[in-house]
Design a protein around this motif. Sequence first.
Motif, mmCIF file in Angstrom:
data_model
loop_
_atom_site.group_PDB
_atom_site.id
_atom_site.type_symbol
_atom_site.label_atom_id
_atom_site.label_comp_id
_atom_site.label_asym_id
_atom_site.label_seq_id
_atom_site.Cartn_x
_atom_site.Cartn_y
_atom_site.Cartn_z
ATOM 1 N N LYS A 114 0.840 -1.194 0.000
ATOM 2 C CA LYS A 114 0.000 0.000 0.000
ATOM 3 C C LYS A 114 0.869 1.236 0.000
ATOM 4 N N CYS A 115 0.292 2.328 -0.435
ATOM 5 C CA CYS A 115 0.954 3.620 -0.402
ATOM 6 C C CYS A 115 0.626 4.303 0.917
ATOM 7 N N ASN A 117 -6.235 -0.869 -0.666
ATOM 8 C CA ASN A 117 -4.811 -1.218 -0.555
ATOM 9 C C ASN A 117 -4.643 -2.722 -0.435
ATOM 10 N N GLU A 156 -3.919 6.177 0.888
ATOM 11 C CA GLU A 156 -3.761 4.731 0.720
ATOM 12 C C GLU A 156 -4.251 4.288 -0.658
ATOM 13 N N ARG A 157 -3.447 3.496 -1.319
ATOM 14 C CA ARG A 157 -3.769 2.945 -2.630
ATOM 15 C C ARG A 157 -3.141 1.553 -2.746
ATOM 16 N N VAL A 158 -3.593 0.773 -3.728
ATOM 17 C CA VAL A 158 -2.939 -0.498 -4.031
ATOM 18 C C VAL A 158 -1.617 -0.173 -4.723
#
Length: 392
Positions: A120-121, A176, A140-142
């Motif tokens: 995750k970011c 994420n 948060e991102r993948v």
Amino acid sequence: MKPTLFFALLVTSSLCAADFRVENSTVLTSSGPYHWSQSRPTVLPGERVIVTTQEIEKRGSHGYRDIYITETTDGAKTWSTPKRIDALNRKRFPDGIERVMGDICPQWHAMSGKLLVTGKCFGFLAKAKDTAAKDDRSQERVAYCVYSPDTNQWTEMKIMAMPEKDHAGHPIIEPNAGCNQRWDLPNGEVLLPVRYRADPQMRVYTTVVARCTFDGEKLAYVEHGSEHTISIPRGLYEPSVCGFQGRFFLTMRGEQNGHVARSDDGLNYTPTVEWKFDDGQPLLSANTQQHWITHGDGLYLIYTRKGANNDHVFRNRAPIFIARVDPEKLHLIRVTEEVLMPETGVDLGGGYAPVDVNAGETWVISSEMAFPKGREDESNRVLLAKIIWNHP
């Protein structure tokens, strides 16, 4: 003795007989201003075992810094000096937000011959001078990155695009893939467990398994299956998936206990049930991730839980246990429970993972985290539990 009773005793005796032995050792010990955290292993061709590990500030929970690797080629007798992955350094972006990939999960992708690392970011908002940056969950991102053993090059952090809405029409917010375990299909497609928020007013997570393509450079979402959540605070998250005997199994973190589900196609799962032992008692793997190990005809879960004289440990996250799973009844067989990593008074379950090194060994890597007040400045360790199977 009645035949049915004899058979029951025989089965119990067989399950009690250890399938393996465990060797424990230390991979790294921290020095300097940071601890090691979120340490996980992967195997590259030639039984080259790499462990990714991330610096974290000694106080607080999400103070993630730069990512390093250490490796062994002699079966964990020796480990290389940790080396920073410069392409993944935490840095400030033009919008003023500091970002870094975190909760990373490295797994070899055989079809492409690349190491695909998912996670995750993390984003951090700058604060006043000499104060820690604040974790900004809206970032948060993948996230993923790729390592090529042929060129010895790492990519920078990339973001996998997700749909705007789920099947129910809810928004997919802050998706994420951190602290999970994916499953690669024979055609090279990836079953990637993802969690997200579906309500902007609540931090309650929904878990899905996404089918993705990976061409050695780009990870792309194709579709996802059933959507799973519960009303208990924070829902279901940090999911892990595995394939076993033609079916797929999904385990998910919950605030009070982990949950499990089964699938025939890897995307659409049965309604989740709480993890329990075969005597009907709840596992109580509370607020912590679990992961899968498969070996021969055995399906195993590794986990932490309450009820192990461990209330002094943060969220009861030590020791790390292993037990065999009944894949039909979706419960754990209590007599098979063994300790993989003994409790040392600190969190061992905040970030860990298994990997099959060869036909006869599975390794589990974790880090000591969340030191109690007064011990924050102690060094911490990255630990190895080497499972040596009796029958490869």
